[in-house]
Design a protein around this motif. Structure first.
Motif: not given
Length: 292
Positions: A2-8, A83-86, A91-98, A264-269
């Motif tokens: 599972k990959a989680y993605l965060f928006p810009g 994880v990755a963030g656009h 920064l959202s991704a870095l907070t999400a993974i502590n 799979s890609f879970q997109i948090i936006e």
């Protein structure tokens, strides 16, 4: 995997997060906590957008970061393999993974956004999305121009965003139209993000970031600077600093995630901007990937 993605920037809209605030007690508590940390009602700006200030960089970035982090904090299913963030989303991704604490994350976003907005006002840079040309062709035209203009977002095959000063943008976009660009859209942002114009912001953020404690990530983060999996806190810091003046290698990040097993890609936006970009990246890949 599972990959989680965060928006810009670009994914924000008036009312974002209001449904969470009204329906989830933990989300409401977290929103109020962020209000207290910041010393103003970011929730009022997010839910009501007075005088259209949600479109200002210093509020846009805060709103998207807070929305993204709260979504993760209230989720019982957040178990990422990567994880990755656009742009800001990194920064959202870095907070999400502590890697970043709640408090350090929001203050880092606030300082980043405020510094960037101030520089944007004095530099008068702009950004434009170019459709229908190969990346190397756009890179070549930008490199030939005598002003400041560079590729700034590698979103997907057939769309590359460029950033630069207004005169260079005018010259380069005119050439790109003549050689076959299907469409050129000027972006509604404050300035030329991810370009040399942001060098003053990079210098200021370097001293701030280096004084913040970064922890080991609980999974790899694919950073914008190189599109590759990163594990070490010091490398994460350096890539985050360099991101301000370097292109966002988004499609490269997604491609590398796939090579390393993402299924799979879970997109948090709050909207569907990032989801649309990811779908375009996956268009020419035979294997079906789940996008949530």
């Amino acid at each position: 995997m599972k990959a989680y993605l965060f928006p810009g920037q670009g994914s924000q809209f008036m009312g974002m997060g209001k449904d969470l605030y009204e329906s989830n007690s933990l989300a409401k508590k977290l929103f109020q906590y962020y209000n207290d940390i910041l010393g103003f009602q970011i929730t009022y700006i997010m839910f009501n957008n007075p005088n259209n200030i949600l479109e200002q960089t210093k509020y846009t970035q805060l709103a998207l970061y807070i929305y993204s982090v709260i979504q993760i904090k209230i989720s019982k299913k957040f178990k990422p393999d990567m994880v990755a963030g656009h742009s800001l989303g990194e920064l959202s991704a870095l907070t999400a993974i502590n890697v970043l604490s709640f408090e350090d994350g929001v203050m880092l976003v606030y300082k980043r956004a405020s510094i960037m907005q101030k520089i944007c006002k004095s530099s008068h840079g702009i950004m434009a999305a170019i459709f229908g040309l190969e990346d190397d062709m756009i890179e070549k035209i930008c490199k030939k121009d005598k002003g400041i203009i560079v590729p700034s977002n590698y979103n997907y095959n057939g769309q590359l965003v460029i950033s630069g000063d207004k005169q260079s943008m005018k010259r380069v976009c005119s050439i790109l139209q003549k050689i076959g660009a299907k469409k050129i859209i000027y972006l509604s942002v404050d300035g030329a993000f991810h370009s040399p114009i942001m060098e003053p912001a990079r210098k200021k953020m370097e001293s701030i970031i280096k004084n913040i404690s970064f922890q080991n990530p609980k999974c790899p983060i694919y950073q914008n600077f190189n599109g590759k999996a990163v594990y070490r806190p010091n490398e994460i810091k350096n890539n985050l600093i360099n991101q301000l003046t370097s292109a966002v290698k988004w499609k490269q990040s997604i491609q590398n995630m796939i090579l390393n097993g993402a299924s799979s890609f879970q997109i948090i936006e709050p909207g569907n901007i990032l989801k649309g970009i990811v779908k375009k990246i996956l268009t020419n890949i035979e294997k079906r990937y789940k996008i949530i």
